[in-house]
Scaffold this motif. Structure first.
Motif, short mmCIF file in Angstrom:
data_model
loop_
_atom_site.label_atom_id
_atom_site.label_comp_id
_atom_site.label_asym_id
_atom_site.label_seq_id
_atom_site.Cartn_x
_atom_site.Cartn_y
_atom_site.Cartn_z
N THR A 122 -64.17 33.83 26.71
CA THR A 122 -64.07 33.95 25.25
C THR A 122 -62.62 34.23 24.84
OG1 THR A 122 -66.28 34.91 25.22
CG2 THR A 122 -64.98 35.14 23.21
N ASP A 123 -62.02 35.24 25.45
CA ASP A 123 -60.70 35.69 24.99
C ASP A 123 -59.58 34.73 25.40
OD1 ASP A 123 -62.44 37.82 24.62
OD2 ASP A 123 -61.02 39.35 25.22
N LEU A 124 -59.58 34.31 26.66
CA LEU A 124 -58.45 33.49 27.14
C LEU A 124 -58.74 32.00 27.05
CD1 LEU A 124 -55.70 33.11 28.46
CD2 LEU A 124 -56.76 33.52 30.69
N TYR A 125 -59.84 31.54 27.66
CA TYR A 125 -60.14 30.11 27.61
C TYR A 125 -60.35 29.68 26.15
CZ TYR A 125 -61.23 30.15 32.69
OH TYR A 125 -61.20 30.26 34.05
N GLY A 126 -61.07 30.51 25.39
CA GLY A 126 -61.35 30.17 23.99
C GLY A 126 -60.06 30.00 23.20
N THR A 127 -59.11 30.89 23.44
CA THR A 127 -57.82 30.80 22.75
C THR A 127 -57.11 29.50 23.12
OG1 THR A 127 -57.60 33.19 22.59
CG2 THR A 127 -55.55 31.92 22.55
N PHE A 128 -57.14 29.17 24.41
CA PHE A 128 -56.48 27.93 24.83
C PHE A 128 -57.17 26.69 24.23
CE2 PHE A 128 -55.92 24.30 27.75
CZ PHE A 128 -54.56 24.13 27.55
N TYR A 129 -58.52 26.67 24.28
CA TYR A 129 -59.23 25.50 23.73
C TYR A 129 -58.88 25.31 22.24
CZ TYR A 129 -62.27 25.98 27.89
OH TYR A 129 -62.76 26.08 29.17
N CYS A 130 -58.82 26.42 21.50
CA CYS A 130 -58.52 26.32 20.06
C CYS A 130 -57.09 25.82 19.84
CB CYS A 130 -58.73 27.67 19.37
SG CYS A 130 -60.45 28.18 19.28
N CYS A 131 -56.14 26.35 20.61
CA CYS A 131 -54.75 25.89 20.48
C CYS A 131 -54.66 24.41 20.78
CB CYS A 131 -53.84 26.65 21.45
SG CYS A 131 -53.61 28.38 21.07
N GLN A 132 -55.31 24.01 21.88
CA GLN A 132 -55.23 22.61 22.31
C GLN A 132 -55.85 21.67 21.27
OE1 GLN A 132 -57.45 21.34 25.80
NE2 GLN A 132 -55.52 20.71 26.77
N ALA A 133 -56.97 22.10 20.66
CA ALA A 133 -57.63 21.25 19.66
C ALA A 133 -56.80 21.16 18.38
CB ALA A 133 -59.02 21.81 19.36
N ALA A 134 -56.11 22.26 18.03
CA ALA A 134 -55.33 22.27 16.79
C ALA A 134 -54.01 21.51 16.93
CB ALA A 134 -55.03 23.71 16.37
N HIS A 135 -53.50 21.43 18.16
CA HIS A 135 -52.16 20.87 18.38
C HIS A 135 -51.95 19.46 17.78
CE1 HIS A 135 -49.20 18.56 20.83
NE2 HIS A 135 -48.45 19.57 20.44
N PRO A 136 -52.85 18.48 18.08
CA PRO A 136 -52.57 17.14 17.54
C PRO A 136 -52.60 17.09 16.02
CG PRO A 136 -54.69 17.19 18.69
CD PRO A 136 -54.03 18.51 18.94
N VAL A 137 -53.46 17.88 15.40
CA VAL A 137 -53.55 17.89 13.93
C VAL A 137 -52.25 18.46 13.36
CG1 VAL A 137 -54.85 18.74 11.94
CG2 VAL A 137 -56.05 18.27 14.09
N MET A 138 -51.82 19.58 13.90
CA MET A 138 -50.58 20.21 13.41
C MET A 138 -49.37 19.32 13.67
SD MET A 138 -51.16 24.22 14.36
CE MET A 138 -52.28 25.24 13.40
N LYS A 139 -49.33 18.76 14.86
CA LYS A 139 -48.19 17.89 15.21
C LYS A 139 -48.12 16.70 14.24
CE LYS A 139 -46.25 15.11 18.91
NZ LYS A 139 -46.29 14.68 20.29
N ALA A 140 -49.27 16.08 13.98
CA ALA A 140 -49.30 14.90 13.11
C ALA A 140 -48.85 15.23 11.69
CB ALA A 140 -50.71 14.29 13.10
N GLN A 141 -49.11 16.46 11.26
CA GLN A 141 -48.72 16.79 9.88
C GLN A 141 -47.34 17.44 9.81
OE1 GLN A 141 -52.17 19.24 8.98
NE2 GLN A 141 -51.03 21.09 9.39
N GLY A 142 -46.64 17.51 10.95
CA GLY A 142 -45.25 17.97 10.94
C GLY A 142 -45.06 19.45 11.24
N GLY A 143 -46.12 20.13 11.70
CA GLY A 143 -45.94 21.53 12.12
C GLY A 143 -47.14 22.38 11.80
N GLY A 144 -47.08 23.64 12.24
CA GLY A 144 -48.18 24.57 11.99
C GLY A 144 -47.85 25.93 12.55
N ARG A 145 -48.77 26.86 12.33
CA ARG A 145 -48.60 28.25 12.81
C ARG A 145 -49.83 28.65 13.60
NH1 ARG A 145 -44.55 30.36 9.12
NH2 ARG A 145 -43.23 28.51 8.96
N ILE A 146 -49.61 29.15 14.80
CA ILE A 146 -50.71 29.69 15.60
C ILE A 146 -50.45 31.17 15.83
CG2 ILE A 146 -51.87 29.62 17.84
CD1 ILE A 146 -51.21 26.61 17.98
N VAL A 147 -51.45 31.99 15.56
CA VAL A 147 -51.33 33.43 15.82
C VAL A 147 -52.57 33.86 16.62
CG1 VAL A 147 -51.07 35.73 14.84
CG2 VAL A 147 -50.15 33.75 13.60
N SER A 148 -52.35 34.42 17.79
CA SER A 148 -53.48 34.91 18.60
C SER A 148 -53.52 36.43 18.54
CB SER A 148 -53.32 34.44 20.05
OG SER A 148 -53.34 33.03 20.10
#
Ligand code: NAP
Length: 270
Positions: A122-148
């Protein structure tokens, strides 16, 4: 929950879309509330619809633009569907807050593989899965903010918490590595490490079965004695830091881990 954070400009995050995992309760709800108060549209995500429904009603009552998504962050496919749904529903994803976690006291000598897996996944794998899923969306729109959302207990030895401390140490390492890897994509990656905040989730997880919950005066007395700033933290203390990092003030901040704990971890007994 105390009144939503109004210390920032109400249009600070206008036009931004945030996703807060575990946003239906405790610290996650406090973060969602602060982001809403700063003008963001917020999606809250977790496993239990009853958590999400009550939280969304509370956030909407204050005028917030809020949606809900049921997900289990331990399942990468479910996480991918969550991010896809938020991006489709709101047209973008600017801010991801990895707050979902599980925890309980357990002696390491008898911790079962399932219990270990449940927390680390939950804590570690879940954080990675969420970051990985958000990355292409944020990259395509020119950036983003991730806070864990991390913790401070792994800065020292913390008996009965091998699972959570190992997982959050991993979250800190992930934060620094992704910060460097994704800086060219204009995605900042930071973490906030809260001190003790007596959420319902924490009280339940750490009250032994059959024991009475600690009384509020006894808890406040403990906080006054053992937390340098003399009080427990509130979910909004964390929400304000997340809002700051999500705002233009966070433009050049990445790979940092902010301790927000009233000085707790520096003292010997808290
Ligand atoms: P909490 O109320 O129990 O919050 C945990 C949240 O995570 C719940 O909303 C839960 O919702 C969600 N969640 C759990 N497992 C999930 C899963 N597999 N998939 C999706 N969502 C899941 O506890 P909290 O005190 O607010 O903690 C929030 C964060 O702060 C955690 O990262 C915790 O480690 C960190 N933290 C807390 C403290 C503290 O003193 N409170 C101190 C340091 C760090 P559902 O049950 O609906 O899934």
């Amino acid at each position: 929950m105390s009144a939503p954070g109004t210390i920032f400009r109400p249009d600070l995050l206008a036009g931004k879309v945030a996703l807060v995992t575990g946003g239906g309760t405790g610290i996650g709800l406090g973060i969602a509330s602060c982001l809403v108060a700063a003008g963001a549209t917020v999606a809250i995500a977790s496993r239990k619809p009853e958590h999400l429904k009550v939280a969304a009603e509370e956030l909407r009552a204050g005028g917030g633009k809020v949606s809900t998504v049921e997900t289990n962050v331990r399942e990468p496919e479910a996480v991918a569907r969550m991010v896809e749904r938020v991006a489709q529903e709101h047209g973008r994803l600017d801010i991801l807050v990895n707050n979902a976690a599980g925890n309980f006291y357990a002696p390491s000598a008898t911790l079962t593989p399932n219990a270990w897996r449940a927390v680390v996944e939950t804590d570690l794998y879940g954080t990675f899965y969420c970051c990985q899923a958000a990355h292409p969306v944020m990259k395509a729109q020119g950036g983003g903010r991730i806070v864990s959302i991390s913790m401070t207990l792994h800065y020292r030895g913390w008996p009965l918490m091998a699972h959570a401390t190992a997982a959050k140490a991993g979250v800190d390492a992930l934060t620094r590595t992704l910060a460097v890897e994704w800086a060219p994509d204009r995605i900042t990656v930071n973490a906030v490490a809260p001190g003790p905040i007596p959420t319902e989730g924490v009280k339940k997880a750490f009250t032994p079965p059959g024991a009475a919950a600690a009384s509020v005066p006894a808890m406040d007395d403990y906080a006054a004695r053992s937390i340098p700033m003399g009080r427990w933290g509130a979910p909004e203390d964390i929400g304000h830091m997340v809002t700051y990092l999500a705002s233009p003030a966070g433009d050049w901040i990445t790979g940092a881990i902010f301790v927000v704990d009233g000085g707790s971890w520096l003292t010997p007994c808290s």
